[in-house]
Write a protein that holds these residues in place. Structure first.
Motif, PDB file in Angstrom:
ATOM      1  N   ALA A 117       0.822  -1.225   0.000  1.00  0.00           N
ATOM      2  CA  ALA A 117       0.000   0.000   0.000  1.00  0.00           C
ATOM      3  C   ALA A 117       0.851   1.267   0.000  1.00  0.00           C
ATOM      4  O   ALA A 117       0.496   2.254  -0.637  1.00  0.00           O
ATOM      5  CB  ALA A 117      -0.922  -0.007   1.222  1.00  0.00           C
ATOM      6  N   LEU A 118       1.985   1.237   0.715  1.00  0.00           N
ATOM      7  CA  LEU A 118       2.739   2.484   0.957  1.00  0.00           C
ATOM      8  C   LEU A 118       4.069   2.565   0.219  1.00  0.00           C
ATOM      9  O   LEU A 118       4.730   3.607   0.260  1.00  0.00           O
ATOM     10  CB  LEU A 118       3.015   2.633   2.460  1.00  0.00           C
ATOM     11  CG  LEU A 118       1.801   2.572   3.393  1.00  0.00           C
ATOM     12  CD1 LEU A 118       2.251   2.550   4.843  1.00  0.00           C
ATOM     13  CD2 LEU A 118       0.880   3.745   3.152  1.00  0.00           C
ATOM     14  N   GLY A 119       4.484   1.479  -0.443  1.00  0.00           N
ATOM     15  CA  GLY A 119       5.864   1.437  -0.954  1.00  0.00           C
ATOM     16  C   GLY A 119       6.059   1.797  -2.418  1.00  0.00           C
ATOM     17  O   GLY A 119       7.184   1.983  -2.859  1.00  0.00           O
ATOM     18  N   LYS A 139       4.196  10.704  -6.684  1.00  0.00           N
ATOM     19  CA  LYS A 139       2.855  10.313  -6.248  1.00  0.00           C
ATOM     20  C   LYS A 139       2.831   8.844  -5.857  1.00  0.00           C
ATOM     21  O   LYS A 139       3.494   8.022  -6.493  1.00  0.00           O
ATOM     22  CB  LYS A 139       1.830  10.549  -7.364  1.00  0.00           C
ATOM     23  CG  LYS A 139       1.561  12.010  -7.649  1.00  0.00           C
ATOM     24  CD  LYS A 139       0.260  12.213  -8.398  1.00  0.00           C
ATOM     25  CE  LYS A 139      -0.934  12.012  -7.531  1.00  0.00           C
ATOM     26  NZ  LYS A 139      -2.186  12.416  -8.170  1.00  0.00           N
ATOM     27  N   ARG A 140       2.035   8.518  -4.842  1.00  0.00           N
ATOM     28  CA  ARG A 140       1.915   7.109  -4.442  1.00  0.00           C
ATOM     29  C   ARG A 140       1.045   6.383  -5.460  1.00  0.00           C
ATOM     30  O   ARG A 140       0.009   6.888  -5.894  1.00  0.00           O
ATOM     31  CB  ARG A 140       1.318   7.004  -3.042  1.00  0.00           C
ATOM     32  CG  ARG A 140       1.483   5.601  -2.462  1.00  0.00           C
ATOM     33  CD  ARG A 140       0.974   5.425  -1.063  1.00  0.00           C
ATOM     34  NE  ARG A 140      -0.430   5.754  -0.991  1.00  0.00           N
ATOM     35  CZ  ARG A 140      -0.930   6.676  -0.195  1.00  0.00           C
ATOM     36  NH1 ARG A 140      -0.147   7.364   0.606  1.00  0.00           N
ATOM     37  NH2 ARG A 140      -2.215   6.931  -0.189  1.00  0.00           N
ATOM     38  N   LEU A 141       1.456   5.185  -5.838  1.00  0.00           N
ATOM     39  CA  LEU A 141       0.751   4.432  -6.879  1.00  0.00           C
ATOM     40  C   LEU A 141      -0.564   3.842  -6.363  1.00  0.00           C
ATOM     41  O   LEU A 141      -1.610   3.979  -6.985  1.00  0.00           O
ATOM     42  CB  LEU A 141       1.653   3.292  -7.389  1.00  0.00           C
ATOM     43  CG  LEU A 141       1.010   2.337  -8.398  1.00  0.00           C
ATOM     44  CD1 LEU A 141       0.813   3.030  -9.736  1.00  0.00           C
ATOM     45  CD2 LEU A 141       1.847   1.088  -8.587  1.00  0.00           C
ATOM     46  N   ILE A 142      -0.514   3.162  -5.220  1.00  0.00           N
ATOM     47  CA  ILE A 142      -1.699   2.428  -4.730  1.00  0.00           C
ATOM     48  C   ILE A 142      -2.639   3.384  -3.996  1.00  0.00           C
ATOM     49  O   ILE A 142      -2.232   4.044  -3.047  1.00  0.00           O
ATOM     50  CB  ILE A 142      -1.277   1.281  -3.770  1.00  0.00           C
ATOM     51  CG1 ILE A 142      -0.318   0.299  -4.460  1.00  0.00           C
ATOM     52  CG2 ILE A 142      -2.509   0.556  -3.207  1.00  0.00           C
ATOM     53  CD1 ILE A 142      -0.908  -0.541  -5.542  1.00  0.00           C
ATOM     54  N   ASN A 143      -3.886   3.454  -4.454  1.00  0.00           N
ATOM     55  CA  ASN A 143      -4.861   4.232  -3.672  1.00  0.00           C
ATOM     56  C   ASN A 143      -6.082   3.409  -3.262  1.00  0.00           C
ATOM     57  O   ASN A 143      -7.002   3.930  -2.648  1.00  0.00           O
ATOM     58  CB  ASN A 143      -5.274   5.518  -4.390  1.00  0.00           C
ATOM     59  CG  ASN A 143      -5.753   5.260  -5.788  1.00  0.00           C
ATOM     60  OD1 ASN A 143      -6.319   4.194  -6.061  1.00  0.00           O
ATOM     61  ND2 ASN A 143      -5.528   6.197  -6.687  1.00  0.00           N
ATOM     62  N   LYS A 144      -6.083   2.104  -3.608  1.00  0.00           N
ATOM     63  CA  LYS A 144      -7.159   1.222  -3.119  1.00  0.00           C
ATOM     64  C   LYS A 144      -6.562  -0.138  -2.807  1.00  0.00           C
ATOM     65  O   LYS A 144      -5.826  -0.688  -3.624  1.00  0.00           O
ATOM     66  CB  LYS A 144      -8.237   1.053  -4.200  1.00  0.00           C
ATOM     67  CG  LYS A 144      -9.403   2.000  -4.040  1.00  0.00           C
ATOM     68  CD  LYS A 144     -10.640   1.531  -4.794  1.00  0.00           C
ATOM     69  CE  LYS A 144     -10.451   1.544  -6.290  1.00  0.00           C
ATOM     70  NZ  LYS A 144     -11.715   1.239  -6.987  1.00  0.00           N
ATOM     71  N   GLN A 145      -6.867  -0.644  -1.631  1.00  0.00           N
ATOM     72  CA  GLN A 145      -6.379  -1.979  -1.283  1.00  0.00           C
ATOM     73  C   GLN A 145      -7.542  -2.805  -0.752  1.00  0.00           C
ATOM     74  O   GLN A 145      -8.253  -2.376   0.152  1.00  0.00           O
ATOM     75  CB  GLN A 145      -5.275  -1.897  -0.230  1.00  0.00           C
ATOM     76  CG  GLN A 145      -4.630  -3.255   0.062  1.00  0.00           C
ATOM     77  CD  GLN A 145      -3.435  -3.148   0.985  1.00  0.00           C
ATOM     78  OE1 GLN A 145      -3.505  -2.502   2.032  1.00  0.00           O
ATOM     79  NE2 GLN A 145      -2.338  -3.763   0.619  1.00  0.00           N
ATOM     80  N   TYR A 146      -7.740  -3.962  -1.362  1.00  0.00           N
ATOM     81  CA  TYR A 146      -8.798  -4.877  -0.919  1.00  0.00           C
ATOM     82  C   TYR A 146      -8.163  -6.062  -0.200  1.00  0.00           C
ATOM     83  O   TYR A 146      -7.270  -6.712  -0.748  1.00  0.00           O
ATOM     84  CB  TYR A 146      -9.591  -5.395  -2.123  1.00  0.00           C
ATOM     85  CG  TYR A 146     -10.492  -4.371  -2.759  1.00  0.00           C
ATOM     86  CD1 TYR A 146     -11.781  -4.157  -2.282  1.00  0.00           C
ATOM     87  CD2 TYR A 146     -10.070  -3.612  -3.846  1.00  0.00           C
ATOM     88  CE1 TYR A 146     -12.621  -3.219  -2.867  1.00  0.00           C
ATOM     89  CE2 TYR A 146     -10.897  -2.665  -4.442  1.00  0.00           C
ATOM     90  CZ  TYR A 146     -12.174  -2.481  -3.947  1.00  0.00           C
ATOM     91  OH  TYR A 146     -13.001  -1.554  -4.524  1.00  0.00           O
ATOM     92  N   ALA A 200     -10.207  -1.612   2.042  1.00  0.00           N
ATOM     93  CA  ALA A 200     -11.453  -2.352   2.259  1.00  0.00           C
ATOM     94  C   ALA A 200     -11.099  -3.738   2.764  1.00  0.00           C
ATOM     95  O   ALA A 200     -10.507  -4.536   2.022  1.00  0.00           O
ATOM     96  CB  ALA A 200     -12.250  -2.423   0.960  1.00  0.00           C
ATOM     97  N   THR A 201     -11.408  -4.017   4.027  1.00  0.00           N
ATOM     98  CA  THR A 201     -11.072  -5.323   4.606  1.00  0.00           C
ATOM     99  C   THR A 201     -12.350  -6.076   4.944  1.00  0.00           C
ATOM    100  O   THR A 201     -13.324  -5.468   5.380  1.00  0.00           O
ATOM    101  CB  THR A 201     -10.255  -5.153   5.911  1.00  0.00           C
ATOM    102  OG1 THR A 201     -10.998  -4.334   6.811  1.00  0.00           O
ATOM    103  CG2 THR A 201      -8.920  -4.512   5.662  1.00  0.00           C
ATOM    104  N   SER A 252      -4.562  -2.747  -5.087  1.00  0.00           N
ATOM    105  CA  SER A 252      -3.851  -3.895  -4.516  1.00  0.00           C
ATOM    106  C   SER A 252      -4.897  -4.864  -3.985  1.00  0.00           C
ATOM    107  O   SER A 252      -5.841  -4.450  -3.310  1.00  0.00           O
ATOM    108  CB  SER A 252      -2.946  -3.391  -3.389  1.00  0.00           C
ATOM    109  OG  SER A 252      -2.601  -4.442  -2.527  1.00  0.00           O
ATOM    110  N   ILE A 253      -4.762  -6.147  -4.305  1.00  0.00           N
ATOM    111  CA  ILE A 253      -5.784  -7.134  -3.938  1.00  0.00           C
ATOM    112  C   ILE A 253      -5.122  -8.315  -3.225  1.00  0.00           C
ATOM    113  O   ILE A 253      -4.303  -9.021  -3.817  1.00  0.00           O
ATOM    114  CB  ILE A 253      -6.527  -7.653  -5.197  1.00  0.00           C
ATOM    115  CG1 ILE A 253      -7.147  -6.496  -5.976  1.00  0.00           C
ATOM    116  CG2 ILE A 253      -7.600  -8.673  -4.817  1.00  0.00           C
ATOM    117  CD1 ILE A 253      -7.470  -6.826  -7.421  1.00  0.00           C
TER     118      ILE A 253
END
Length: 581
Positions: free
Chosen positions: A85-87, A115-122, A268-269, A301-302
């Protein structure tokens, strides 16, 4: 190490090696996600920054606590998810206005912005994987390390459930174990007129968790689109979005508002749910497209943990596929007890398979078990006597007819025909629409043009259907709700003999439901249509203290009408049995 467009992320590298050497079993979906991460490593335009990841880990391990106040030591899975998510970063060119050094005027310059790439993580992972604690770690870090003013929200099907994300942060503030929290919690919250230096800078208030240095806030919001639209949130977490009966895409609503802010992050967890064909299933279809590569979305990210097959439940070595933290946050013994319960208590089986092992099954917690809902081979009942059941319920929605054919050896053949208006069809969510398309293709569901169903049009179509297939209808059982016009016409055209009113309620439904259940158990209810499989899978029965049962029409979108019509037909058959001799 600083930014690199060739480096393998540290914790992902360790995880990948363990997978390759067979130490950690992974499911098909995690393997697909690993391929996506390998693509990011190979992409020269995307950079990995280990400093931001290590900073997050150091913050969490030095400052935060568990819910009970003990020291937090980040799990390997948390490091893996957090790193993803943060790297990852990329650069874009922007034109920025830069004032002159003397303060008068200025000019536009071209700048490269990171800019950070990941803005959604499931994260879809089994029950007991400490998902809510991971949400807390992300929230707290961004509130206290980001020096800008940020608004953060956490949401869950109930407000009390969302408290689970807030409570570890409140405990960490109370305990203040690290140097940063000692500084932030120094002073008194009541000091509102004296020196700001002697005022508490981080506190849990009735609004949520506030950082008074930056005026940043983490708060709980209800899980409803109306409460989540238009917010400028930098960090948002959505907990248990598959577990509750959620019919709205709340992640999409949060994203609309969050996209106003640079470098927003939505996490989203959830564990897998037992409620089918809602917005959760639509989101999962989208995630599957991304994993397969049909839809390229590097910003998502999934981590989708589950067993690949029901057979793997018997093999404890495979349980890591469904929960990477098993043995750490939840014991193997807990899983073992649940496996034994699933084998012995059919009513709990669906819930356990979904929540513990990520296998969404249809129809287990419900009245009919999965095996009973399986369709039989196709059969025709040309010119055979039958009892007809009608469940007209609501004209603006769905109405069903069932034909029950008594066969010589105590079995019953079942054929159904259902009607829906084109307006209702258009309003269906994506996953449900695909299901309805199946029924339309097999010919068991007819769509009539218009906003509401015209019962005379339904009557004409049904009459043609009966004539076409040569059904010899000898009696009719009907639910009186909304059936007056239909029954009046049936009576005038076919005579009053064999028409039976079936009033809904435990008094009339309990016995026939029990008998239908026994027939289904013995595989003597010969249904061969997918719509019947779907309806049986949705059947839930309410049981009172005397053990009397009645069908629960739980929601209008969980269709049980074909089963209700079959029950009406069965009741009419029992009353008019001499007509079939």
């Amino acid at each position: 190490m600083s930014l690199s467009n060739t480096a393998t992320p540290k914790y992902y590298g360790q995880f990948r090696n363990a997978v390759i050497h067979g130490e950690i079993p992974v499911c098909k979906e995690i393997a697909m996600e690993m391929n996506r991460i390998d693509d990011l490593i190979a992409n020269p335009g995307i950079f990995y920054d280990d400093q931001s990841v290590e900073g997050w880990i150091a913050y969490c391990e030095n400052e935060l606590t568990l819910t009970d106040g003990s020291d937090l030591k980040l799990l390997d899975s948390f490091k893996l998810w957090g790193e993803q998510a943060l790297g990852w970063y990329y650069f874009i060119e922007r034109t920025v206005y830069e004032p002159n050094p003397d303060g008068h005027g200025g000019h536009f310059v071209h700048k490269k912005i990171k800019k950070r790439l990941i803005n959604k993580q499931y994260l879809i992972v089994g029950r007991g994987a400490a998902k809510s604690l991971y949400d807390s770690c992300i929230h707290s870090y961004h509130q206290n390390v980001d020096t800008t003013t940020t608004h953060q929200i956490t949401t869950a099907p109930t407000m009390k459930q969302a408290e689970e994300v807030m409570s570890p942060i409140r405990t960490a503030i109370t305990r203040a174990r690290g140097p940063l929290f000692k500084f932030l919690t120094e002073g008194s919250l009541q000091n509102t007129t004296g020196s700001k230096a002697k005022r508490m800078k981080l506190a849990a208030t009735k609004k949520g968790i506030e950082n008074f240095l930056t005026n940043s806030l983490i708060e709980i919001r209800p899980m409803a689109i109306t409460k989540l639209q238009g917010l400028r949130v930098k960090i948002a977490t959505v907990d248990e979005w598959l577990s509750g009966d959620i019919r709205e895409d709340v992640v999409g609503a949060i994203e609309q508002g969050a996209s106003k802010v640079d470098d927003y992050l939505i996490i989203a967890t959830s564990s897998e749910g037992t409620i089918r064909n809602g917005s959760g299933d639509t989101i999962k279809m989208e995630l599957m497209k991304i994993l397969k590569g049909d839809y390229i979305a590097p910003n998502v990210s999934i981590w989708w943990y589950k067993l690949d097959n029901v057979d793997e439940i018997g093999n404890p070595e495979m349980w890591l596929k469904a929960n990477p933290n098993i043995g750490k946050t939840v014991s193997y013994e807990t899983y073992q007890l649940d496996v034994e319960r699933a084998e012995n208590v059919p009513a709990a089986r669906n819930d356990i398979l979904a929540k513990r092992f990520g296998l969404p099954m249809e129809g287990y917690t419900y009245y009919f078990t999965y095996e009973e809902t399986l369709p039989h081979r196709k059969r025709d009942y040309w010119q055979m006597p039958c009892a007809m059941g009608a469940d007209l319920s609501r004209g603006d929605d769905f109405c069903s007819f069932a034909f029950l054919f008594p066969l010589p050896n105590g079995e019953f053949g079942v054929k159904t025909r259902s009607y829906i208006s084109s307006y209702t069809l258009m309003k269906l969510p994506n996953a449900m629409r695909l299901k309805y398309n199946e029924f339309m293709e097999e010919g068991s569901l007819m769509v009539l043009e218009g906003t509401v169903l015209d019962m005379m049009q339904v009557y004409d179509d049904l009459d043609n259907h009966i004539i076409q297939f040569g059904y010899d209808v000898r009696c009719l059982g009907y639910d009186p709700y909304n059936a007056k016009d239909f029954i009046a016409r049936w009576e005038s055209e076919n005579g009053p003999f064999g028409i039976e009113k079936v009033i809904q309620g435990a008094k009339t439904e309990s016995v026939p439901l029990g008998e239908l259940k026994k027939l289904a158990e013995e595989r003597a209810l010969l249904h061969d249509e997918e719509i019947m499989v779907f309806a049986m899978g949705n059947c839930i029965t309410l049981e009172d203290t005397n053990g009397n049962r009645k069908l629960l029409k739980k929601r209008s979108d969980q269709k049980i009408d074909p089963v209700a019509a079959t029950m009406d037909a069965y009741i009419a058959y029992k009353i008019n049995r001499e007509a079939f001799e």
